[in-house]
Design a protein around this motif. Sequence first.
Motif, PDB file in Angstrom:
ATOM      1  N   ASN A   1       0.830  -1.220   0.000  1.00  0.00           N
ATOM      2  CA  ASN A   1       0.000   0.000   0.000  1.00  0.00           C
ATOM      3  C   ASN A   1       0.855   1.257   0.000  1.00  0.00           C
ATOM      4  O   ASN A   1       0.520   2.253  -0.632  1.00  0.00           O
TER       5      ASN A   1
ATOM      6  N   PHE B   1     -12.086  -3.176   8.727  1.00  0.00           N
ATOM      7  CA  PHE B   1     -11.042  -4.105   9.144  1.00  0.00           C
ATOM      8  C   PHE B   1     -11.713  -5.196   9.964  1.00  0.00           C
ATOM      9  O   PHE B   1     -11.656  -5.220  11.181  1.00  0.00           O
TER      10      PHE B   1
ATOM     11  N   LEU C   1      -6.789  -5.326   2.074  1.00  0.00           N
ATOM     12  CA  LEU C   1      -6.389  -6.241   3.153  1.00  0.00           C
ATOM     13  C   LEU C   1      -5.731  -7.537   2.675  1.00  0.00           C
ATOM     14  O   LEU C   1      -5.304  -8.349   3.480  1.00  0.00           O
TER      15      LEU C   1
ATOM     16  N   MET D   1       1.041 -11.844   3.046  1.00  0.00           N
ATOM     17  CA  MET D   1       0.551 -11.081   1.892  1.00  0.00           C
ATOM     18  C   MET D   1      -0.691 -10.263   2.223  1.00  0.00           C
ATOM     19  O   MET D   1      -1.141  -9.435   1.428  1.00  0.00           O
ATOM     20  N   GLY D   2      -1.292 -10.563   3.378  1.00  0.00           N
ATOM     21  CA  GLY D   2      -2.499  -9.847   3.792  1.00  0.00           C
ATOM     22  C   GLY D   2      -2.722 -10.078   5.270  1.00  0.00           C
ATOM     23  O   GLY D   2      -1.868 -10.651   5.964  1.00  0.00           O
TER      24      GLY D   2
ATOM     25  N   GLU E   1      -4.539 -13.317   9.629  1.00  0.00           N
ATOM     26  CA  GLU E   1      -5.158 -13.723  10.895  1.00  0.00           C
ATOM     27  C   GLU E   1      -6.671 -13.821  10.732  1.00  0.00           C
ATOM     28  O   GLU E   1      -7.335 -14.525  11.490  1.00  0.00           O
TER      29      GLU E   1
ATOM     30  N   ASP F   1       5.419 -14.354  11.305  1.00  0.00           N
ATOM     31  CA  ASP F   1       4.096 -14.597  10.729  1.00  0.00           C
ATOM     32  C   ASP F   1       4.096 -15.546   9.530  1.00  0.00           C
ATOM     33  O   ASP F   1       3.206 -16.372   9.394  1.00  0.00           O
TER      34      ASP F   1
HETATM   35  P1  AMP Z   1       5.264  -7.656   9.958  1.00  0.00           P
HETATM   36  O1  AMP Z   1       5.442  -7.869  11.412  1.00  0.00           O
HETATM   37  O2  AMP Z   1       5.732  -6.320   9.466  1.00  0.00           O
HETATM   38  O3  AMP Z   1       5.775  -8.815   9.123  1.00  0.00           O
HETATM   39  O4  AMP Z   1       3.682  -7.584   9.720  1.00  0.00           O
HETATM   40  C1  AMP Z   1       2.822  -8.663   9.933  1.00  0.00           C
HETATM   41  C2  AMP Z   1       1.414  -8.151  10.021  1.00  0.00           C
HETATM   42  O5  AMP Z   1       1.087  -7.455   8.841  1.00  0.00           O
HETATM   43  C3  AMP Z   1       0.381  -9.225  10.166  1.00  0.00           C
HETATM   44  O6  AMP Z   1      -0.158  -9.158  11.455  1.00  0.00           O
HETATM   45  C4  AMP Z   1      -0.658  -8.886   9.107  1.00  0.00           C
HETATM   46  O7  AMP Z   1      -1.982  -8.902   9.595  1.00  0.00           O
HETATM   47  C5  AMP Z   1      -0.296  -7.463   8.722  1.00  0.00           C
HETATM   48  N1  AMP Z   1      -0.724  -7.127   7.365  1.00  0.00           N
HETATM   49  C6  AMP Z   1      -0.465  -7.787   6.233  1.00  0.00           C
HETATM   50  N2  AMP Z   1      -1.074  -7.206   5.186  1.00  0.00           N
HETATM   51  C7  AMP Z   1      -1.776  -6.152   5.657  1.00  0.00           C
HETATM   52  C8  AMP Z   1      -2.618  -5.158   5.065  1.00  0.00           C
HETATM   53  N3  AMP Z   1      -2.879  -5.172   3.766  1.00  0.00           N
HETATM   54  N4  AMP Z   1      -3.166  -4.244   5.884  1.00  0.00           N
HETATM   55  C9  AMP Z   1      -2.897  -4.242   7.204  1.00  0.00           C
HETATM   56  N5  AMP Z   1      -2.099  -5.133   7.818  1.00  0.00           N
HETATM   57  C10 AMP Z   1      -1.538  -6.082   7.066  1.00  0.00           C
END
Ligand code: AMP
Length: 395
Positions: free
Chosen positions: A224, A270, A292, A318-319, A322, A353
Amino acid sequence: MNKMTVRDLSFAEKRVLLRVDFNVPLEGPTVVDDTRIRAAVPTIEFILEQQPRSLILMSHLGRPKGRRKPELSLAPVAPVLEKYLDLDVAFSDDCIGEGPETMIEALPRSGVILLENTRFHAGETKNDRDFARQLARHGDIFVNDAFGTAHRAHASNVGLSETMTAVAGLLLEKEIDYLSTTIEDPKRPFVAILGGAKVSGKIDVIEALLNKVDKLLVGGGMANTFFAAQGRDMADSLVEFEALDIARDLLAQARDKLLLPIDQRIADAFDNGARQRILEAAADLPSGWQSLDIGPATIDLYARELGGARTIVWNGPMGVFEMPAFAAGTFGIAEALAKETANGATTIVGGGDSAAAVEQARLADQISHISTGGGASLELLEGKTLPGLAALADR
Ligand code: AMP
């Protein structure tokens, strides 16, 4: 690897101090994911086969900040370990002092003991010399197998390595083999996939990977920010406005190496039950909506880009996986990795994750290597030196 490992020493009749990573998620007194405990078993068994005098295990758990916090006790780990090793594991409710010293002395030959959370003492995270010396009293040889904390310079890894003979365990060796050696000299095509929430925490890894990979596929919230940097209206999506300039620079630097999603799954809240639809990239998001997940055309495109790759590294979902409604992109990539592993590619999943997603998709045994350390694996991908590794004896 240019460091000494457990293969280079003999442990017979020695008191072996082993730093493991038992930083496991707990719900009350129950270990809810024992992946890290299982990952330590090969090194433990390797040492026990040589009949040491005793094996003393140390770890941290969570962030007690130098205070004794009963909810962060390692006590629940001992019975889990007993199950996997099929032998008794004693537990000492402190990691230094007379208590553990007496218990270690009283162990039967080749007995195993787990010491309480090293972070109950403030000296641990300060890499305090005196605290390291008190730990060192327990053993004759130090083995570090805690990959998950190798990017930190703490007493139970770096401090101990400075006071006694220190070598790497089998897990640490394997992690370095995959996340450093394989990536330094990758079989090509070499493709990386990055996702997760933010660009800001991953700028260094994006830059480092752009220098090494043939393609970098981007997904997750991170995409994004790149879209916003291109001038697209992302409405309520997670966008890091303070990272727009960096995102623009990275796009310019990457040219056609960096791929962004060609469609996205957007939602009007969300929430797993939110209204959702697929939007082609380039179009602005309707006001009140947010992106998302990556969309089905992107899953196909990324799976095709991964096809025929010989080395693949993946970090970050990728999204918002969870929520089941926004998990298809992450699981789609997990499946693509499993397929390419079967085709002969070396596939590596960073910790955190993406590792959890692969476990959830029940594809863990179809991936070449799933790292046990999120932060440490990112630092290796950035090309940084891990202090916990650097402190070990050179070969
Ligand atoms: P990170 O710790 O930076 O690897 O981020 C992991 C988190 O990114 C996870 O909890 C996902 O839910 C969140 N995430 C992935 N894609 C999106 C999105 N498009 N919008 C908001 N959160 C996101």
